[in-house]
Design an enzyme around this catalytic site. Sequence first.
Site, short mmCIF file in Angstrom:
data_model
loop_
_atom_site.label_atom_id
_atom_site.label_comp_id
_atom_site.label_asym_id
_atom_site.label_seq_id
_atom_site.Cartn_x
_atom_site.Cartn_y
_atom_site.Cartn_z
N ASP A 280 -58.87 6.75 49.88
CA ASP A 280 -59.30 8.06 49.22
C ASP A 280 -60.55 8.10 50.52
OD1 ASP A 280 -60.70 10.22 47.23
OD2 ASP A 280 -58.55 9.26 46.55
N HIS A 326 -49.43 18.19 43.79
CA HIS A 326 -49.15 19.30 43.63
C HIS A 326 -51.06 20.03 43.11
CE1 HIS A 326 -51.08 17.17 38.95
NE2 HIS A 326 -51.67 17.10 40.39
C1 LIG Z 1 -55.50 13.97 41.65
S1 LIG Z 1 -56.55 13.12 42.26
C2 LIG Z 1 -55.18 11.57 41.80
C3 LIG Z 1 -55.72 10.30 42.38
C4 LIG Z 1 -54.80 9.14 42.19
N1 LIG Z 1 -53.27 9.34 42.32
C5 LIG Z 1 -54.12 8.95 40.29
O1 LIG Z 1 -52.79 9.46 40.44
O2 LIG Z 1 -55.14 8.76 39.67
C6 LIG Z 1 -56.13 13.76 43.98
C7 LIG Z 1 -57.34 12.27 44.36
O3 LIG Z 1 -57.32 13.23 45.65
C8 LIG Z 1 -58.01 12.98 47.02
N2 LIG Z 1 -58.30 13.66 48.13
C9 LIG Z 1 -59.04 14.65 47.59
N3 LIG Z 1 -58.90 15.32 49.34
C10 LIG Z 1 -58.67 14.03 50.84
C11 LIG Z 1 -58.79 13.78 51.63
N4 LIG Z 1 -59.15 14.90 52.22
N5 LIG Z 1 -58.49 12.31 52.14
C12 LIG Z 1 -57.91 11.56 50.55
N6 LIG Z 1 -58.10 11.74 49.33
C13 LIG Z 1 -58.53 12.89 48.97
C14 LIG Z 1 -58.98 13.05 46.07
O4 LIG Z 1 -60.50 11.92 46.07
C15 LIG Z 1 -58.00 12.11 43.99
O5 LIG Z 1 -59.28 11.17 44.22
#
Ligand SMILES: C[S@@+](CC[C@H](N)C(=O)[O-])C[C@H]1O[C@@H](n2cnc3c(N)ncnc32)[C@H](O)[C@@H]1O
Length: 425
Positions: A280, A326
Amino acid sequence: MASSKPLEDLAQKVANSTKIVSEHLSSHNLPQPSFDVGAPLQWPKLPADVFEARNELRDASKKLHDLANGPRNVLTWLCWSWAHTASLQWINHFKIADAIPLDRVLSYAEIAKTASVDEGFLRRLLRLAITIDIFCEPRPSMVAHTAQSSLLRDPVYADMVGWNLEQGWRWSTYTVEAYEKWGADMITQGNRTPFNAAEKTDKGLFEFYSQPGKEKETVQFGNLMKAYGDTEGFGLELYVYGYDWGALGEATVVDVGAGHGQISCAIAREFPQLKLIVQDLPKVIAQAESMCPQDLKDRVTFQAHDFFEPQSVHGADVYMFKAVLHDWSDDLAIKLLQNVTAAMKPGSRILIVDGVAYDPGTFKQHEERALKTVEMIVMSCLASSEREVDQFKQLIHDSDSRLRIKNIVKPQGAFNSIIEIVFEG
Ligand SMILES: C[S@@+](CC[C@H](N)C(=O)[O-])C[C@H]1O[C@@H](n2cnc3c(N)ncnc32)[C@H](O)[C@@H]1O
């Protein structure tokens, strides 16, 4: 054809399904549901027929309630539900739940003193919450916890409420303004959302969180995702047991955009032959690493990785995107898929865990409501959508012709589905 006695028909459905569920609880010495402190905070796992009966009870009792109210009442009170939202926001912000020990009954004056808030204001707002069983007043002017209010003492749930009512709800009130400004760009451009209109920023949500001074908001978001993983229908165990992780043997799984990595830890706990790599953004990974149970640290490792950059782990067996795709419009979701495809070996898999949208009436109404609600929440801050099966097929096809959808499963009780994609190399 509409029933000539809908109230009686629904009441009969409620009675029949209640009997099945209640008898199951009694015959298995399981506690009956209750509003009292100490009552179970979620339902136990039920056999399929009892689970179905409980689902019927949920849908039929809501329809019965709404018919008993009538259309004018239903619409008006639906609109006025923001009054509860506002009172809960205040109660959560001023940590009123922490001021009342779980085993005590306190006067409004005592609570106001401990929480350093105005007694009269507290009384007004708490008495509204009490009408929906958040706290109770067992004796005049004396307040105690209920099962629901006790959750506000849990930092994860306090942050879940905090994110929803201080961030998401506030942003969602800009939906019309954002649409008037940007129209359909709202679902194709990550920085044209109600969040952007509310915060007057051009940054995407996660870039916004990455800024200095946004630690509280980032932690709230992390705990929102943890609470989401504990929510029935989105619960982690559904995805731990809903996919044959054991069949992978000794394998490496990369959890891309993993948040705090709860699903990776839960999978690692059940499947000791697996190694999981949690990826992440740097700020999130720092928090995630400190939350990982010590005994899993030899098999769950943490990596700061921007998923818009080329994937750094080559040749893993599985790359998982749980509740990630999503969040992004098609062109960006394709980029995420292409970044991992470039690192895959023949036979390795992508697992997408997301809501798959179906036509209304395909599933129980409460289930469809849950998925559409989550879609709207995500839309408050990201250019998102829950995709239909054909849209997923198109997305995979447009990402790389060597990717093939092998399976789409919706584990029993799950609101989300698992889409398994194989890289044919
Ligand atoms: C909706 S959350 C889902 C987290 C996890 N997969 C769950 O189901 O609990 C989306 C995740 O994508 C991460 N994220 C957003 N932009 C990102 C990037 N450019 N690279 C890596 N992670 C990213 C956010 O920090 C967040 O933790």
